[in-house]
Write a protein that holds these residues in place. Structure first.
Motif, PDB file in Angstrom:
ATOM      1  N   UNK A 374      17.935  35.161 128.393  1.00 59.89           N
ATOM      2  CA  UNK A 374      18.510  36.004 127.354  1.00 59.89           C
ATOM      3  C   UNK A 374      18.814  35.226 126.089  1.00 59.89           C
ATOM      4  N   UNK A 375      20.069  35.303 125.647  1.00 63.23           N
ATOM      5  CA  UNK A 375      20.471  34.631 124.404  1.00 63.23           C
ATOM      6  C   UNK A 375      20.483  33.110 124.533  1.00 63.23           C
ATOM      7  N   UNK A 382       8.065  21.178 122.239  1.00 55.31           N
ATOM      8  CA  UNK A 382       6.626  21.114 122.540  1.00 55.31           C
ATOM      9  C   UNK A 382       6.075  22.437 123.113  1.00 55.31           C
ATOM     10  N   UNK A 383       6.408  23.544 122.427  1.00 58.90           N
ATOM     11  CA  UNK A 383       5.903  24.882 122.790  1.00 58.90           C
ATOM     12  C   UNK A 383       6.402  25.353 124.169  1.00 58.90           C
ATOM     13  N   UNK A 384       7.540  24.832 124.588  1.00 59.59           N
ATOM     14  CA  UNK A 384       8.142  25.257 125.866  1.00 59.59           C
ATOM     15  C   UNK A 384       9.561  25.748 125.608  1.00 59.59           C
ATOM     16  N   UNK A 385       9.846  26.941 126.109  1.00 54.06           N
ATOM     17  CA  UNK A 385      11.230  27.414 126.166  1.00 54.06           C
ATOM     18  C   UNK A 385      11.625  27.411 127.634  1.00 54.06           C
ATOM     19  N   UNK A 386      12.668  26.656 127.934  1.00 53.77           N
ATOM     20  CA  UNK A 386      13.065  26.460 129.330  1.00 53.77           C
ATOM     21  C   UNK A 386      13.228  27.772 130.079  1.00 53.77           C
ATOM     22  N   UNK A 387      13.878  28.744 129.483  1.00 51.91           N
ATOM     23  CA  UNK A 387      14.170  29.998 130.183  1.00 51.91           C
ATOM     24  C   UNK A 387      12.910  30.715 130.655  1.00 51.91           C
ATOM     25  N   UNK A 388      11.796  30.596 129.890  1.00 54.02           N
ATOM     26  CA  UNK A 388      10.548  31.277 130.250  1.00 54.02           C
ATOM     27  C   UNK A 388       9.835  30.575 131.399  1.00 54.02           C
ATOM     28  N   UNK A 411      18.811  35.273 141.029  1.00 52.88           N
ATOM     29  CA  UNK A 411      19.945  35.537 140.143  1.00 52.88           C
ATOM     30  C   UNK A 411      19.478  36.349 138.940  1.00 52.88           C
ATOM     31  N   UNK A 412      18.247  36.106 138.516  1.00 53.54           N
ATOM     32  CA  UNK A 412      17.633  36.939 137.476  1.00 53.54           C
ATOM     33  C   UNK A 412      16.123  36.964 137.693  1.00 53.54           C
ATOM     34  N   UNK A 413      15.524  38.123 137.463  1.00 58.33           N
ATOM     35  CA  UNK A 413      14.070  38.252 137.578  1.00 58.33           C
ATOM     36  C   UNK A 413      13.460  38.664 136.249  1.00 58.33           C
ATOM     37  N   UNK A 414      14.312  38.806 135.223  1.00 56.05           N
ATOM     38  CA  UNK A 414      13.864  39.127 133.873  1.00 56.05           C
ATOM     39  C   UNK A 414      14.577  38.213 132.892  1.00 56.05           C
ATOM     40  N   UNK A 415      14.294  38.392 131.613  1.00 55.50           N
ATOM     41  CA  UNK A 415      14.874  37.545 130.571  1.00 55.50           C
ATOM     42  C   UNK A 415      16.249  38.079 130.173  1.00 55.50           C
ATOM     43  N   UNK A 416      17.250  37.826 131.024  1.00 48.58           N
ATOM     44  CA  UNK A 416      18.610  38.267 130.749  1.00 48.58           C
ATOM     45  C   UNK A 416      19.555  37.066 130.844  1.00 48.58           C
TER      46      UNK A 416
END
Length: 587
Positions: A374-375, A382-388, A411-416
């Motif tokens: 999420x937020x 290097x074109x990486x976002x940890x959450x994704x 704990x989460x299965x989507x981008x929350x």
């Protein structure tokens, strides 16, 4: 009836005699263990050859820790904490690591804070000040420590030495203060707050807002989180149920210089699991009180987390809700058992019976925690976002574990966005058997790379403190305060089981990716105080899959085949862990 009474009267002295014998025997055992460890400490200090090896000091620290765990409020507890500080101080003189000196500071600090009236408290403060001044270059902190010693222990045997050191610090730091160095003036000490206060050095000067109260609850566990707009000193008290007045079990938390926000309800009827009601009020104009009503309480813990500041309350109830004895405050007390060393490949045979009993002879359900979301993007380089990317690996791992017969929860299965403390609470409420938190690391130094796996404990290295600070979203300076709080909490966690699991996972991941030609570095298994693992009732680990700040490793992490191999390694390790338990149960 007369005969029965006489028999009862005869039995009572016998029972008391047996209890006295048991207590005496236990005390004698602790005394024996303490003297043995003390002699080993003295021998190790004198033996320059053996003293060079870090493992000898850490084994000795474990022995003192076991004695402390056996009776954390007993006669030997302050002495043991003092010598745990001495062990780390002696180790630091040989390792030259500031983290070892900091560990000594933590133990000396705890000895002085927990046992203020003990004759060794001034000794602990004196050695604490010496380490702060001579080894950690913290003259201001050392002077404050000495101020406390000189104000509180004027008749102690360390008073004159403390005066001399205080003069030296003032003389070396500020020549203008030399005239007053002979009579150091301490700051006025604040009144002692009952039970535990927050880790902040002082309460906020302005009123803090009590923003809300949230909870996660089941029939035998609940976690309540009190959200605040800033730091606040707090105190708490547990009240037993009073059926004659129709009063339930209650735990109230008083928050100083705090006012409830207008959106906070005065009464919230819950009736969810063991939690019945949450009430918010003001016993005095500048203090907010949160009262929690429970059906039953067996154990409870109260501690604070930061950024944002919140007070966390963990409560466990006995099975079936039957209250057989007063609840235990784990914020102060610790479990009475001696830790066993964990195997590097399987849960140790001496520890397994306890583990098997708790897990029902098998591991069925695993909760996978994809970090951040999420937020909160986490590390982004290097074109990486940890959450994704951790969510991607979480789903890969989930499929592999299901194929191996595990029940899998997320704990989460989507981008929350999910607060760190809610992740472990979900695992506790769902009564999962293993908890695995997935993350991707980052470092200012772009050449740093490698895979590493963590379990909950004190940070033993600067690198571990840095990683914990990043994942907790706090500064490295706050880790020391957090470790002081954690010292009590970790003694009640599945620390040894978590370490055994972490070792299996780390070895399996590295072996799996290297077998396919990837030259990944293993940074090994480490310990650190992670918020996301605090309060977990099951073996729990945090996996750092690599460093996105390193261009070469980031290229690997962007490769789905590589991520799939990492997931394979973790899944195989969890399967091995489960199989080891089954093999033991079949013996």
């Amino acid at each position: 009836m007369l005969i029965i009474r006489k028999k009862g009267m005869l039995c009572l002295p016998l029972l008391l005699l047996l209890l006295l014998f048991s207590a005496t025997n236990s005390y004698a055992s602790i005394s024996r263990d303490y003297n043995t460890a003390l002699n080993q400490f003295r021998s190790l200090v004198k033996n320059s050859t053996q003293a060079r090896y870090r493992s000898n000091w850490k084994r000795l620290e474990d022995k003192f820790l076991a004695i402390y765990q056996a009776n954390p409020d007993g006669a030997y507890a302050p002495k043991v904490l003092y010598y745990m500080g001495r062990v780390n101080e002696e180790l630091a003189k040989r390792s030259y690591l500031s983290s070892d000196f900091q560990a000594a500071v933590d133990y000396y600090n705890r000895c002085a804070r927990r046992f203020t009236r003990h004759s060794w408290s001034d000794d602990a403060l004196y050695r604490l000040a010496r380490v702060q001044y001579y080894n950690l270059n913290q003259a201001t902190n050392a002077r404050r420590t000495l101020n406390k010693l000189l104000t509180t222990y004027k008749t102690g045997d360390k008073y004159q030495e403390a005066v001399a050191l205080h003069r030296k610090i003032l003389g070396s730091g500020d020549k203008a203060n030399n005239a007053s160095a002979s009579r150091p003036v301490a700051k006025k000490s604040t009144p002692a707050v009952p039970r535990r206060v927050s880790s902040s050095s002082s309460a906020a000067s302005k009123n803090v807002s009590l923003k809300g109260v949230r909870f996660t609850s089941s029939n035998d566990y609940t976690r309540v989180v009190i959200d605040l707009s800033g730091d606040a000193n707090y105190r708490y008290k547990f009240l037993n149920a009073d059926p004659s007045r129709n009063l339930p079990f209650r735990l109230y938390i008083d928050l100083e210089k705090t006012l409830p926000a207008s959106s906070v309800k005065d009464d919230m009827k819950i009736y969810d699991g063991i939690l019945r009601m949450i009430r918010v009020g003001k016993p005095v104009p500048t203090t907010s009180r949160v009262v929690l009503d429970f059906e039953a309480v067996q154990k409870y813990t109260v501690f604070a987390l930061e950024n944002p500041y919140r007070v966390v309350v963990d409560v466990s109830a006995p099975k079936g809700g039957v209250q057989s004895h007063p609840p235990v405050d784990l914020s102060k007390k610790v479990a009475v058992h001696k830790p066993k060393k964990a195997s590097r490949t399987i849960p140790p045979s001496r520890k397994v019976p306890d583990l098997v009993e708790q897990l029902g002879l098998t591991v069925k359900t695993v909760m996978i925690d994809a970090g951040h979301g999420g937020k909160d993007p986490g590390a982004s380089r290097n074109r990486i976002r940890e959450k994704d990317y951790v969510l991607k690996v979480a789903k890969m791992l989930g499929k592999k574990l299901k194929a191996k017969g595990f029940n899998v929860l997320y704990t989460r299965s989507t981008d929350v966005f999910i607060p760190l403390e809610e992740r472990t609470a979900k695992a506790n409420v769902q009564k999962v058997d293993l908890f695995v938190s997935l993350h991707i690391n980052a470092n200012k130094k772009r050449n740093v790379h490698g895979i590493e796996t963590y379990y909950l404990n004190l940070a033993r290295s600067k690198s571990a403190r840095r990683v914990a600070a990043r994942e907790n979203a706090i500064t490295e300076k706050r880790i020391s305060d957090l470790q002081f709080i954690l010292t009590d909490l970790m003694l009640n966690s599945k620390m040894q089981e978590s370490k055994a699991l972490a070792e299996l996972v780390q070895k399996s991941m590295v072996k799996t990716v290297r077998a396919r030609g990837w030259k990944s570095k293993s940074n090994g298994v480490r310990s650190a105080p992670f918020y996301v693992l605090m309060g977990a009732k099951m073996p729990s680990i945090l996996v750092e899959l690599g460093y996105c700040s390193n261009a070469t490793e980031a290229k690997r992490l962007r490769n789905s085949s590589y991520l799939n191999l990492l997931a394979d390694g973790i899944a195989n390790a969890l399967s091995t862990y489960r199989r080891n338990l089954k093999n033991y149960a079949a013996m």
